[in-house]
Structures are given as structure tokens and as C-alpha cells.
Design a protein around this motif. Structure first.
Motif, PDB file in Angstrom:
ATOM      1  N   VAL A 119       0.811  -1.097   0.069  1.00  0.00           N
ATOM      2  CA  VAL A 119       0.083  -0.202  -0.025  1.00  0.00           C
ATOM      3  C   VAL A 119       0.924   1.117  -0.038  1.00  0.00           C
ATOM      4  O   VAL A 119       1.677   1.366   0.902  1.00  0.00           O
ATOM      5  CB  VAL A 119      -0.947   0.047   1.432  1.00  0.00           C
ATOM      6  CG1 VAL A 119      -1.859   1.145   1.281  1.00  0.00           C
ATOM      7  CG2 VAL A 119      -1.907  -1.277   1.234  1.00  0.00           C
ATOM      8  N   LYS A 120       0.711   2.148  -0.927  1.00  0.00           N
ATOM      9  CA  LYS A 120       1.403   3.508  -0.969  1.00  0.00           C
ATOM     10  C   LYS A 120       0.912   4.317  -0.067  1.00  0.00           C
ATOM     11  O   LYS A 120      -0.470   4.380   0.381  1.00  0.00           O
ATOM     12  CB  LYS A 120       1.549   4.013  -2.502  1.00  0.00           C
ATOM     13  CG  LYS A 120       2.181   3.205  -3.587  1.00  0.00           C
ATOM     14  CD  LYS A 120       2.040   4.195  -4.964  1.00  0.00           C
ATOM     15  CE  LYS A 120       3.083   3.576  -5.871  1.00  0.00           C
ATOM     16  NZ  LYS A 120       2.947   4.245  -7.086  1.00  0.00           N
ATOM     17  N   CYS A 121       2.001   5.083   0.508  1.00  0.00           N
ATOM     18  CA  CYS A 121       1.584   6.204   1.431  1.00  0.00           C
ATOM     19  C   CYS A 121       0.799   7.119   0.677  1.00  0.00           C
ATOM     20  O   CYS A 121       1.281   7.442  -0.699  1.00  0.00           O
ATOM     21  CB  CYS A 121       2.753   6.872   2.095  1.00  0.00           C
ATOM     22  SG  CYS A 121       3.438   5.875   3.362  1.00  0.00           S
ATOM     23  N   GLY A 122      -0.330   7.670   1.161  1.00  0.00           N
ATOM     24  CA  GLY A 122      -1.143   8.611   0.009  1.00  0.00           C
ATOM     25  C   GLY A 122      -2.030   8.170  -0.787  1.00  0.00           C
ATOM     26  O   GLY A 122      -3.026   8.741  -1.295  1.00  0.00           O
ATOM     27  N   SER A 123      -2.332   6.860  -0.853  1.00  0.00           N
ATOM     28  CA  SER A 123      -3.228   6.133  -1.583  1.00  0.00           C
ATOM     29  C   SER A 123      -4.485   5.944  -0.569  1.00  0.00           C
ATOM     30  O   SER A 123      -4.506   5.884   0.494  1.00  0.00           O
ATOM     31  CB  SER A 123      -2.606   4.588  -2.067  1.00  0.00           C
ATOM     32  OG  SER A 123      -2.373   3.653  -0.821  1.00  0.00           O
ATOM     33  N   THR A 124      -5.708   5.516  -1.637  1.00  0.00           N
ATOM     34  CA  THR A 124      -6.987   5.414  -0.728  1.00  0.00           C
ATOM     35  C   THR A 124      -7.306   4.071  -0.805  1.00  0.00           C
ATOM     36  O   THR A 124      -7.290   3.297  -1.817  1.00  0.00           O
ATOM     37  CB  THR A 124      -7.840   6.149  -1.588  1.00  0.00           C
ATOM     38  OG1 THR A 124      -7.769   7.527  -1.621  1.00  0.00           O
ATOM     39  CG2 THR A 124      -9.340   6.060  -0.870  1.00  0.00           C
ATOM     40  N   ILE A 125      -7.746   3.661   0.530  1.00  0.00           N
ATOM     41  CA  ILE A 125      -7.980   2.017   0.791  1.00  0.00           C
ATOM     42  C   ILE A 125      -9.388   2.169   1.412  1.00  0.00           C
ATOM     43  O   ILE A 125     -10.082   3.318   1.773  1.00  0.00           O
ATOM     44  CB  ILE A 125      -6.900   1.373   1.525  1.00  0.00           C
ATOM     45  CG1 ILE A 125      -6.884   2.030   2.833  1.00  0.00           C
ATOM     46  CG2 ILE A 125      -5.602   1.440   1.008  1.00  0.00           C
ATOM     47  CD1 ILE A 125      -6.136   1.293   3.969  1.00  0.00           C
ATOM     48  N   ARG A 126      -9.951   0.823   1.480  1.00  0.00           N
ATOM     49  CA  ARG A 126     -11.137   0.619   2.471  1.00  0.00           C
ATOM     50  C   ARG A 126     -10.722  -0.570   3.424  1.00  0.00           C
ATOM     51  O   ARG A 126      -9.497  -1.242   3.109  1.00  0.00           O
ATOM     52  CB  ARG A 126     -12.138  -0.112   1.582  1.00  0.00           C
ATOM     53  CG  ARG A 126     -12.969   1.030   0.781  1.00  0.00           C
ATOM     54  CD  ARG A 126     -14.038   0.425   0.026  1.00  0.00           C
ATOM     55  NE  ARG A 126     -13.365  -0.735  -0.923  1.00  0.00           N
ATOM     56  CZ  ARG A 126     -14.155  -1.675  -1.343  1.00  0.00           C
ATOM     57  NH1 ARG A 126     -15.295  -1.869  -0.971  1.00  0.00           N
ATOM     58  NH2 ARG A 126     -13.559  -2.596  -2.270  1.00  0.00           N
ATOM     59  N   LEU A 127     -11.060  -0.606   4.645  1.00  0.00           N
ATOM     60  CA  LEU A 127     -10.847  -1.329   5.642  1.00  0.00           C
ATOM     61  C   LEU A 127     -12.157  -2.231   5.857  1.00  0.00           C
ATOM     62  O   LEU A 127     -13.231  -1.639   6.508  1.00  0.00           O
ATOM     63  CB  LEU A 127     -10.396  -1.130   6.820  1.00  0.00           C
ATOM     64  CG  LEU A 127      -9.150  -0.592   6.806  1.00  0.00           C
ATOM     65  CD1 LEU A 127      -8.577   0.194   7.957  1.00  0.00           C
ATOM     66  CD2 LEU A 127      -7.969  -1.579   6.659  1.00  0.00           C
ATOM     67  N   MET A 128     -12.293  -3.482   5.494  1.00  0.00           N
ATOM     68  CA  MET A 128     -13.637  -4.332   5.743  1.00  0.00           C
ATOM     69  C   MET A 128     -13.242  -5.151   7.169  1.00  0.00           C
ATOM     70  O   MET A 128     -12.361  -6.021   7.080  1.00  0.00           O
ATOM     71  CB  MET A 128     -13.613  -5.534   4.544  1.00  0.00           C
ATOM     72  CG  MET A 128     -15.159  -5.898   4.574  1.00  0.00           C
ATOM     73  SD  MET A 128     -15.444  -7.154   3.219  1.00  0.00           S
ATOM     74  CE  MET A 128     -14.263  -8.534   3.669  1.00  0.00           C
ATOM     75  N   HIS A 129     -14.322  -5.325   7.661  1.00  0.00           N
ATOM     76  CA  HIS A 129     -14.530  -5.964   9.039  1.00  0.00           C
ATOM     77  C   HIS A 129     -14.595  -7.153   8.690  1.00  0.00           C
ATOM     78  O   HIS A 129     -15.429  -7.685   8.125  1.00  0.00           O
ATOM     79  CB  HIS A 129     -15.466  -5.403  10.043  1.00  0.00           C
ATOM     80  CG  HIS A 129     -15.536  -6.163  11.335  1.00  0.00           C
ATOM     81  ND1 HIS A 129     -16.445  -6.837  11.800  1.00  0.00           N
ATOM     82  CD2 HIS A 129     -14.511  -5.945  12.400  1.00  0.00           C
ATOM     83  CE1 HIS A 129     -16.179  -7.285  12.956  1.00  0.00           C
ATOM     84  NE2 HIS A 129     -14.991  -6.719  13.466  1.00  0.00           N
ATOM     85  N   LEU A 130     -13.738  -8.080   9.077  1.00  0.00           N
ATOM     86  CA  LEU A 130     -13.650  -9.534   8.846  1.00  0.00           C
ATOM     87  C   LEU A 130     -14.938 -10.293   9.278  1.00  0.00           C
ATOM     88  O   LEU A 130     -15.467 -11.033   8.317  1.00  0.00           O
ATOM     89  CB  LEU A 130     -12.464 -10.386   9.463  1.00  0.00           C
ATOM     90  CG  LEU A 130     -12.336 -11.784   8.964  1.00  0.00           C
ATOM     91  CD1 LEU A 130     -12.062 -12.112   7.636  1.00  0.00           C
ATOM     92  CD2 LEU A 130     -11.092 -12.322   9.897  1.00  0.00           C
ATOM     93  N   GLN A 131     -15.485 -10.027  10.334  1.00  0.00           N
ATOM     94  CA  GLN A 131     -16.525 -11.041  10.940  1.00  0.00           C
ATOM     95  C   GLN A 131     -18.020 -10.663  10.185  1.00  0.00           C
ATOM     96  O   GLN A 131     -18.594 -11.546  10.066  1.00  0.00           O
ATOM     97  CB  GLN A 131     -16.442 -10.983  12.306  1.00  0.00           C
ATOM     98  CG  GLN A 131     -15.401 -11.536  12.998  1.00  0.00           C
ATOM     99  CD  GLN A 131     -15.440 -12.865  13.178  1.00  0.00           C
ATOM    100  OE1 GLN A 131     -16.035 -13.702  12.558  1.00  0.00           O
ATOM    101  NE2 GLN A 131     -14.640 -13.380  14.091  1.00  0.00           N
ATOM    102  N   THR A 132     -17.984  -9.379  10.212  1.00  0.00           N
ATOM    103  CA  THR A 132     -19.474  -8.621   9.672  1.00  0.00           C
ATOM    104  C   THR A 132     -19.578  -8.317   8.190  1.00  0.00           C
ATOM    105  O   THR A 132     -20.577  -8.028   7.799  1.00  0.00           O
ATOM    106  CB  THR A 132     -19.789  -7.627  10.579  1.00  0.00           C
ATOM    107  OG1 THR A 132     -18.906  -6.562  10.373  1.00  0.00           O
ATOM    108  CG2 THR A 132     -19.883  -7.972  12.033  1.00  0.00           C
ATOM    109  N   LYS A 133     -18.105  -8.283   7.528  1.00  0.00           N
ATOM    110  CA  LYS A 133     -18.290  -7.852   6.243  1.00  0.00           C
ATOM    111  C   LYS A 133     -18.675  -6.411   5.999  1.00  0.00           C
ATOM    112  O   LYS A 133     -18.990  -5.982   4.879  1.00  0.00           O
ATOM    113  CB  LYS A 133     -18.910  -8.648   5.437  1.00  0.00           C
ATOM    114  CG  LYS A 133     -18.360 -10.335   5.417  1.00  0.00           C
ATOM    115  CD  LYS A 133     -16.747 -10.267   5.015  1.00  0.00           C
ATOM    116  CE  LYS A 133     -16.346 -11.851   4.982  1.00  0.00           C
ATOM    117  NZ  LYS A 133     -16.346 -12.482   6.479  1.00  0.00           N
TER     118      LYS A 133
END
Length: 219
Positions: free
Chosen positions: A100-114
Motif C-alpha cells: 500500500v502506497k502512502c497517500g493512496s486510498t483504501i477501504r478496511l472491511m471488518h472480517l467478521q461482519t463484512k
């Protein structure tokens, strides 16, 4: 008790290791620091370095504000509800194993509840900052799920403290310092705030980190 916690954490990491291996991914466990980057598709826990709590969620909704799934901070290391999967933007997915590049846009998905780590302009229940919630179904949400990784190097390194800046509200993921009562007694309030400060720093900790294959590069 510490020994039981260590064994439980190792068991969880092994379970996820096997799950990913069956899908032909190359992985690194939390205590394997030969590969130093956080990568797309990895399952990680995020530690707030100021308050010593891990980013957490569960299928419990806020009783006010958006009424969406609550996001909190917890101290126990072995809590499996603290795993999040690193993903690209919904309309711009990233390649698994890509740093993952610094300054890039990501999402974080919760593993248990999706559900995705999300924010908006609803007021948080305790400190009345901006609420952070779990949103979407099976990883599908909206633009409120997008976060920019702000850090000082080229790529998000695993031993580096970073900030997560919410794209829509231009605010930083942080721990407010307030503590919930029932039904989530002792858990910390997670919010976003407009200013960068010491409460905004997060570090990647336990998890399963995908390594790039020979054919995957850094884009």
C-alpha cells in the motif's frame, strides 16, 4: 493468562494462515517480519499507539446517530473482532499482495461482519465528534468507506505509525478518550476529528500479511 492469550492468538493466526494458503496466497504471520509492508488483501489489527487499543467492531448498532454498526477500541489482543481486511477503492480494486502506497486510498472491511470502516457527519454518542461506523453489506458500501493512508515513506511499512484520513469529511480516525458503558462496557469511542494529533496514530500489528507473487509488482 498471558500464556493463554498468546496461544489463542497463535491459533487464530494459524487458522487464517490455512484459509489463505488454501487459496494459493503467499502469507506471512504476525511474528514474521521478513516482509515489511502492509499489502492489499492482508488481514490486520490496528493499534492506536496513544491509547493502546485495537480498532474493533461487532454486530452491535449505535442507539443514536446513524444507527449503524458500532466501531470501538479494545485492549484485549486476542479478540477476533479486531481483524480488518485491506482493500482498494470500490471502483478501483488493488492487486492482492501489492504494498500500500502512502497517500493512496483504501477501504478496511471488518472480517467478521463484512462491513466497511465508515464515517460521515453524524455526531458520535459520547464526545460528539464525527461518528465512525461499520457500513455496507458483504464489503459493498459507498464513498464514506474511503480512507487515505498518510505516512512519511513511499509505502505503508508494518512498523510505521500512520494516520487514516477520511476522504469525504477530511478528518482523521482517532480515539476520543471516552469509554462506553453497557452493553459494550470498557470499550473506547472511535471518532474522526479535523486536526492531526497524537491520538491519530495507528500501527499495523497482528494479522496475516499477503506477500506479492513473482508476477505482482508495485503500482
Amino acid at each position: 493468562m498471558e500464556e493463554l492469550t498468546r496461544i489463542f492468538s497463535a491459533f487464530c493466526a494459524l487458522f487464517i494462515f490455512v484459509l489463505f494458503s488454501e487459496n494459493n496466497f503467499i502469507v506471512a504471520k504476525a511474528d514474521d517480519f521478513e516482509y515489511e509492508y502492509v499489502t492489499c488483501g492482508s488481514l490486520i489489527k490496528l493499534l492506536n499507539t496513544r491509547h493502546n487499543v485495537r480498532l474493533h467492531s461487532h454486530d452491535i448498532r449505535y442507539g443514536s446517530g446513524s444507527g449503524q454498526q458500532s466501531v470501538t477500541g479494545v485492549e484485549p489482543v486476542a479478540d477476533t473482532n479486531s481483524f480488518w481486511q485491506v482493500k482498494g477503492k470500490q471502483d478501483q480494486p488493488c492487486s492482492r499482495g501489492t504494498p500500500v502506497k502512502c497517500g493512496s486510498t483504501i477501504r478496511l472491511m471488518h472480517l467478521q461482519t463484512k462491513r466497511n470502516l465508515h464515517s460521515h457527519t453524524f455526531s458520535s454518542p459520547l464526545s460528539h465528534n464525527q461518528e465512525v461506523s461499520g457500513f455496507g453489506e458483504e464489503g459493498v458500501g459507498d464513498n464514506g468507506d474511503n480512507w487515505v493512508i498518510t505516512c512519511s515513506t513511499t509505502y505503508w511499512e508494518r512498523d510505521l505509525m500512520v494516520r487514516l484520513k477520511h476522504v469525504v469529511t477530511n478528518s482523521y480516525l482517532t480515539v476520543s478518550g471516552d469509554v462506553y458503558g453497557r452493553p459494550i462496557h470498557g470499550q473506547r469511542e472511535i471518532v474522526t476529528v479535523p486536526n492531526a494529533n497524537q491520538n491519530n496514530f495507528w500501527k499495523a500489528m497482528e494479522g496475516v500479511y499477503l506477500k506479492p507473487t513473482e508476477t505482482s509488482g508495485r503500482d
